[in-house]
Design an enzyme around this catalytic site. Structure first.
Site, PDB file in Angstrom:
ATOM      1  N   HIS A   1      43.870  28.510  40.742  1.00  0.00           N
ATOM      2  CA  HIS A   1      45.316  28.689  40.566  1.00  0.00           C
ATOM      3  C   HIS A   1      45.941  27.546  39.770  1.00  0.00           C
ATOM      4  CE1 HIS A   1      46.002  31.857  43.983  1.00  0.00           C
ATOM      5  NE2 HIS A   1      45.217  32.275  43.006  1.00  0.00           N
TER       6      HIS A   1
ATOM      7  N   ASN B   1      45.593  44.296  44.780  1.00  0.00           N
ATOM      8  CA  ASN B   1      45.218  44.547  43.390  1.00  0.00           C
ATOM      9  C   ASN B   1      46.241  45.355  42.603  1.00  0.00           C
ATOM     10  OD1 ASN B   1      42.735  43.260  43.798  1.00  0.00           O
ATOM     11  ND2 ASN B   1      41.698  45.150  44.371  1.00  0.00           N
TER      12      ASN B   1
ATOM     13  N   ARG C   1      39.958  35.917  38.233  1.00  0.00           N
ATOM     14  CA  ARG C   1      40.444  36.636  39.418  1.00  0.00           C
ATOM     15  C   ARG C   1      39.741  37.987  39.564  1.00  0.00           C
ATOM     16  NH1 ARG C   1      45.479  39.962  40.540  1.00  0.00           N
ATOM     17  NH2 ARG C   1      45.910  39.675  42.769  1.00  0.00           N
TER      18      ARG C   1
END
Length: 320
Positions: free
Chosen positions: A192, A93, A61
Site C-alpha cells: 500500500h 473485488n 493486488r
C-alpha cells in the site's frame, strides 16, 4: 515373492503418479517449452505501467486476491460468463479490481508464440514481480509451473480476503490460515505504499475521527471524500499520500504518524503485536524490501495446481 514384487511395483507407480501430480514449482519451468515467456510478460507490464502508473499496484493486488482464494490458480480472472460464482463479484473485488486487460494482453501474445503452454496463474505471478520493479520496488525469483483452475469461489473470496474494516486479529488469523505469519502480513501490507483507494473505503475513518488518526490528515482527505454515503464513493485518494507512485517504506512512517488511509492499515500500528515490525520497516527500508520479496514468493506457493491438476486456459477470463 512374485506377489510382493507386483505390490511393490504398483506402490512405486502410484507414488510416481502422486509425486508427478504434485510437482514442485521451478523458476526454470518454461526454459524449454516457452523460453520467451518471461520477456513477453515483462514487455506487457512495462508498457501498461508506463501508460498508467497506478497499474503496478493493481497488478500486485490482483495476484494477492488470486492467491488468497483457492490458492494461486487464476480463479480471480474467470468472469461471470465463465463462472456463476465469479470472484470478481465478491465485496472485496467488485468495482475495484483492475489489470485484467493487461494479463489478457500478455496471455494473447504468449498464445501466438507458445500455444497452450503458459498458465494465467503464472502470468499473474510474474506480472506482480515485474510491476514492483517498474515502480522502483524489489525483484524476486518467481517460481513457475502453476496451472489454472476450472472453478471460482465467490463465497471463499468474501470470507478469506481482507476487508478495509479488518481488525489486527482478523488480519493475523486470515493470513495465518494461508501459512503466512505476522511479518508476512506487515510486509505484504506495505504494498500500500503505492496505489489508491475509493472514498467509501475510508469515509468512516476520516469522519469518525478518533485518537488513531491525525486531524490534519483527516481534514485533507475530507476535501475529496464527502461525508454523505453514495456521494463521491468512487473518488480516489493515494494510500501513501507522500510518495504514491514509488515503492518505498514511507507507508510505515505514515502509520506511525497516524496517517494510514484505511482502518485496516492503521491497525498495524495501534499498540498491538505488529507495532515493532512497522517501526523496523520505517527505520530500515532494505529490510522491508527483502521481507516483501520473500513474502511474495511465500504467497505464490499457496496451494498451486500442478502436474495433471487444473488446465492451461487459452483465454484467462474463460474456460477452454
Amino acid at each position: 515373492i512374485r506377489m510382493a514384487s507386483i505390490v511393490f511395483l504398483f506402490t512405486f507407480f502410484f507414488l510416481f503418479l502422486t509425486s508427478s501430480s504434485n510437482a514442485q514449482l521451478s523458476s526454470t519451468f518454461y526454459s524449454t517449452s516457452c523460453p520467451v515467456a518471461l520477456s513477453t510478460i515483462k514487455s506487457a507490464i512495462v508498457q501498461a505501467v508506463a501508460a498508467d502508473r497506478r497499474m503496478a499496484a493493481s497488478l500486485i493486488r490482483l495476484h494477492f486476491h488470486d492467491c488468497f482464494v483457492q490458492g494461486c490458480d487464476a480463479s480471480v480472472l474467470l468472469d461471470e460468463q465463465a463462472s456463476a460464482t465469479s470472484e470478481q463479484n465478491a465485496l472485496q473485488n467488485r468495482g475495484s479490481l483492475r489489470g485484467f486487460n493487461v494479463i489478457e494482453s500478455a496471455k494473447a501474445n504468449l498464445e501466438t508464440q507458445c500455444p497452450g503452454v503458459v498458465s494465467c496463474a503464472d502470468i499473474l505471478a510474474v506480472a506482480a514481480r515485474d510491476a514492483s520493479v517498474e515502480v522502483s520496488g524489489p525483484s524476486w525469483t518467481v517460481k513457475l509451473g502453476r496451472r489454472d483452475s476450472t472453478t471460482a469461489n465467490k463465497d471463499e473470496a468474501e470470507s478469506d480476503l481482507p476487508l478495509f474494516t479488518s481488525t489486527l486479529q482478523e488480519h493475523i488469523s486470515n493470513f495465518g490460515r494461508k501459512g503466512l505469519n505476522t511479518r508476512d502480513l506487515v510486509a505484504l501490507s506495505g504494498s500500500h505504499t503505492i496505489g489508491q483507494a475509493q472514498c467509501f473505503t475510508f469515509r468512516d475513518r476520516i469522519y469518525n475521527t478518533g485518537s488513531d488518526i491525525d486531524a490534519g490528515f483527516a481534514t485533507t482527505r475530507q476535501s475529496t471524500c464527502p461525508a454523505t454515503s453514495g456521494t463521491g464513493d468512487g473518488n480516489l485518494a493515494p494510500l501513501d499520500h507522500v510518495t504514491p507512485n514509488v515503492f518505498d517504506n514511507v507507508y510505515f512512517r505514515n502509520l506511525i504518524e497516524k496517517k494510514g488511509l484505511l482502518q485496516s492499515d492503521q491497525v498495524l500500528f495501534s499498540g498491538g503485536s505488529t507495532d515493532s515490525i512497522v517501526q523496523e520497516y520505517n527505520t530500515n527500508g532494505a529490510t522491508f524490501r527483502a521481507d516483501f520479496a520473500n513474502a511474495m514468493v511465500k504467497m505464490g506457493d499457496i496451494d498451486p495446481l500442478t502436474g495433471q491438476n487444473g488446465i492451461i486456459r487459452r483465454v484467462c477470463s474463460s474456460l477452454n
